[in-house]
Design an enzyme around this catalytic site. Structure first.
Site, PDB file in Angstrom:
ATOM      1  CB  CYS A  86      32.124 -16.063 -25.232  1.00  0.00           C
ATOM      2  SG  CYS A  86      33.911 -15.734 -25.334  1.00  0.00           S
ATOM      3  CG  HIS A 123      33.272 -14.185 -21.147  1.00  0.00           C
ATOM      4  ND1 HIS A 123      32.757 -15.138 -21.987  1.00  0.00           N
ATOM      5  CD2 HIS A 123      32.202 -13.595 -20.540  1.00  0.00           C
ATOM      6  CE1 HIS A 123      31.437 -15.146 -21.885  1.00  0.00           C
ATOM      7  NE2 HIS A 123      31.076 -14.222 -21.023  1.00  0.00           N
ATOM      8  CG  ASP A 139      27.571 -13.778 -21.367  1.00  0.00           C
ATOM      9  OD1 ASP A 139      27.730 -14.342 -22.469  1.00  0.00           O
ATOM     10  OD2 ASP A 139      28.400 -13.837 -20.435  1.00  0.00           O
TER      11      ASP A 139
END
Length: 287
Positions: A86, A123, A139
């Site tokens: 991420c 995250h 995302d």
């Protein structure tokens, strides 16, 4: 946060859009659509990024801590055609969105799916504002069960994306949740707040994620790639491919993993890396 009324970028708060090699990035993801900071552009870039650049932790499993500066991320994900997790994916996408003209904030999220207790907020998710002042959750760094396209950052926003539904909910004064729904169940993917975070904050989470023995990225291999028609997820030696007609699962030998990484995910390893990875995967399977 607005799309075009911000002052000159603060280098500590900017995502490096001015230094991005946009042409190289667009070639990497195969995107030839519009580049105005609109919903259409954001959706198109998001879909193309997910389909082209895999979510993976090969480097971490081999003992490398990813660098989060834009030059390093571009070198790995764009020029070397590798993937990442991420911090790398959404850091790069933040720079792209910033360069195109969107307003961008990086937010910290706590992953809920698969959790047996409270997880740290490691995250990263993006809040992106388009030319019309509309705010979106974007995302590209969650992996195989995440968003295919951005979704409105609004309480009760819902979308069907491929084989999954997604929804955004404000659960109290400061916390939001992204949920996914399949035919079987509804699951909270992660919760987040709207407090902006910066690269200096991500360095702390990145260190934990890449080095802590309890981090799932240290303990086992994963590679994931997502498109509208197919979701491929490799965990250890188990490859699961999901399509509209159902799932297909294959159990691999450790020595086969590097071939699948190349054929399915576009991750090409040097022979020494492939041998070391096979050893790591075999050791993890025996734990």
């Amino acid at each position: 946060m607005t799309a075009r009324s911000t002052p000159a970028p603060d280098p500590d708060r900017s995502w490096g859009g001015a230094d991005l090699d946009l042409d190289a990035y667009l070639a990497r993801i195969g995107y030839r659509g519009p580049l105005a900071p609109t919903e259409e552009t954001l959706r198109g870039l998001h879909r193309a990024h997910l389909a082209a650049i895999p979510f993976e932790n090969v480097s971490v499993l081999l003992g490398e801590q990813p660098r989060l500066d834009l030059k390093s991320v571009q070198d790995k994900l764009v020029r070397r055609e590798r993937g990442g997790y991420c911090y790398e994916h959404n850091g790069l996408f933040a720079a792209v969105a910033e360069r195109v003209g969107f307003g961008v904030a990086c937010l910290a999220a706590r992953v809920s799916v698969g959790a047996h207790g409270l997880r740290p907020a490691t995250h990263v998710v993006l809040a992106v504002v388009d030319l019309q002042g509309m705010a979106w959750v974007a995302d590209v760094g969650f992996g195989g069960t995440g968003l295919l396209e951005p979704i409105r950052l609004a309480d009760g926003a819902r979308e069907q994306q491929g084989d999954r539904g997604f929804s955004v909910h404000r659960v109290d004064a400061g916390e939001w949740v992204l949920r996914t729904t399949t035919d079987e169940q509804t699951t909270d993917l992660y919760s987040f707040t709207l407090e902006p975070r910066y690269r200096v904050d991500h360095e702390v989470g990145n260190y934990y994620t890449a080095t802590h023995p309890d981090s799932p990225f240290v303990r086992g291999l994963t590679a994931q790639r997502t498109s509208a028609g197919e979701r491929s997820v490799l965990r250890g030696t188990r490859l699961v491919t999901s399509r509209a007609g159902g799932e297909e699962a294959v159990e691999l030998a450790p020595a086969e993993v590097s071939t699948v990484l190349a054929d399915v995910f576009g991750i090409v390893l040097e022979p020494a890396e492939a041998a070391a990875l096979a050893g790591k995967v075999e050791a993890a399977a025996q734990d």
